[in-house]
Design an enzyme around this catalytic site. Structure first.
Site, PDB file in Angstrom:
ATOM      1  N   ASP A 222      68.461  28.771  -1.490  1.00  0.00           N
ATOM      2  CA  ASP A 222      69.675  30.268  -1.419  1.00  0.00           C
ATOM      3  C   ASP A 222      69.860  30.581   0.161  1.00  0.00           C
ATOM      4  OD1 ASP A 222      66.829  30.801  -1.195  1.00  0.00           O
ATOM      5  OD2 ASP A 222      66.565  32.940  -2.090  1.00  0.00           O
ATOM      6  N   ASP A 246      73.219  18.582  -5.110  1.00  0.00           N
ATOM      7  CA  ASP A 246      75.058  18.373  -5.789  1.00  0.00           C
ATOM      8  C   ASP A 246      75.714  19.564  -5.895  1.00  0.00           C
ATOM      9  OD1 ASP A 246      76.484  17.982  -7.957  1.00  0.00           O
ATOM     10  OD2 ASP A 246      75.206  18.074  -9.720  1.00  0.00           O
TER      11      ASP A 246
END
Ligand code: NAD
Length: 360
Positions: A222, A246
């Protein structure tokens, strides 16, 4: 040197044609063979990765891949969907290391949604593990239906897993890549919540002992997502798992202005590689002749460097791309005030011409 050419669907055929055009300018003995993949292969052979295509890919030194997929296939059983071709190629060829450089070309600083000072000179490399993680965990929770929906089910699940050898080999790839760059690796995890990523962090830390000349730091995913838009230049090499990679690599792609600019390479332990643009088949613009072919042309350059041992030819292609951008030529996705609008074919022609000029 044998190259399997797999254009795929949508804009895949348009952009791969331009990359092949550029490769043909080089005076190299490249043998190419083209095959169907994705939706095009499904239409012709009933499978997105037919045996003949897989055999060709296995025998080739490298694969130049366009893109696969179209919304019209969304209702197919999952194993028959075009995107399964790329997963199948990764699995069958053991392509575990995905390289996604995010480089901001000087002339495209204004195409980014970030302030120019944040991205001018940006040159980071995201290394994504490709064959493990939650995308390949077992068992996968497709229990009641094959069409992707779960009538009558109250839950679905996927499992996240990594083995020590899987983490070790991608960590080695990252440290070795960093040695050729600014000697810094950021390993991105979610070790505060996920056991799999505490393990990942431990294994990467172990591997780092073999590379005392490379600095390692760890970052939660994050925070990494935030830092990529706050101060992207502070990264050198980012190494992470399949799912985080990804997501972060698409985020990094947009930092540079257009996903149409970014190449990628997926390599196995023998340096056999699959080279493709970072974007998909863009069905919204397919057939219009406006797709940006530069990501695919730059992927061909990566192919020459990593799998075909032709670093000078790779440099020449990259220089030709920079020259064309300096001339002001732009496809619609990277257009800006005062630039010269061109389509896919004209952009490919311009790179081929700049390359010819550089060689002679
Ligand atoms: P996408 O990358 O195809 O397109 C996203 C947006 O970027 C679209 O607006 C598109 O027009 C634009 N874009 C992409 N490439 C461009 C280029 N070269 N030049 C100019 N504009 C470009 O992603 P999506 O729309 O989410 O997916 C479309 C299809 O592609 C889906 O079927 C998806 O599964 C597939 N896909 C395939 C791959 C792959 O083959 N490796 C990767 C991602 C998505």
């Amino acid at each position: 040197m044998k190259i399997a050419i797999l254009p795929g669907d949508g804009i895949g055929t348009e952009i791969v044609a331009e990359a092949v055009k550029v490769l043909q300018v080089l005076d190299l003995k490249l043998e190419t063979e083209t095959a169907l993949v994705g939706g095009a292969a499904y239409e012709a052979h009933g499978h997105p990765l037919p045996d003949s295509t897989l055999q060709l890919a296995r025998q080739a030194d490298a694969i130049l891949f366009g893109a696969v997929g179209d919304w019209k296939y969304d209702k197919l059983d999952r194993p028959l969907r075009p995107e399964q071709a790329i997963l199948g190629l990764r699995k069958h060829l053991g392509l575990f290391a995905n390289f996604r450089p995010a480089i901001c070309h000087e002339q495209l600083v204004d195409a980014s949604s970030l302030k120019p000072e944040l991205i001018a000179g940006l040159d980071i490399l995201i290394i994504r593990e490709l064959t493990g993680d939650i995308y390949f965990g077992q068992p996968r929770g497709r229990r009641t239906a094959t069409d992707g929906h779960f009538p009558g089910s109250e839950e679905a699940f996927d499992t996240m897993r990594y083995s020590r050898p899987e983490v070790e080999r991608i960590a080695h790839v990252a440290f070795q890549a960093a040695r050729k760059r600014n000697k810094r690796v950021t390993s991105v995890d979610k070790a505060n919540v996920l056991e799999t990523f505490q393990f990942w962090k431990d294994v990467v830390t172990d591997v780092a002992r073999e590379y005392p000349d490379v600095a390692l730091d760890h970052m939660y995913v994050d925070n990494a997502a935030m830092q990529l838009v706050r101060a992207p230049k502070k990264f050198d090499v980012i190494v992470t798992g399949n799912m985080f990679g990804d997501i972060l690599s698409d985020e990094a792609a947009m930092l540079t202005g257009s996903i149409g600019m970014l190449p990628s390479a997926s390599l196995n332990a023998r340096n056999q590689g699959l080279y493709e643009p970072s974007h998909g088949s863009a069905p919204d613009i397919a057939g219009k002749g406006i797709a940006n072919p530069l990501a695919t042309i730059l992927s061909a350059a990566m192919m020459l460097r990593f799998s075909l041992n032709q670093p000078e030819a790779a440099d020449h292609i990259e220089t030709a791309v920079r020259a064309v951008l300096a001339q002001g030529l732009r496809t619609a996705d990277i257009a800006g005030p005062g630039t010269i609008p061109v389509g896919t074919v004209a952009m490919g022609d311009a790179v081929a011409a700049a390359l010819r000029q550089a060689l002679h």
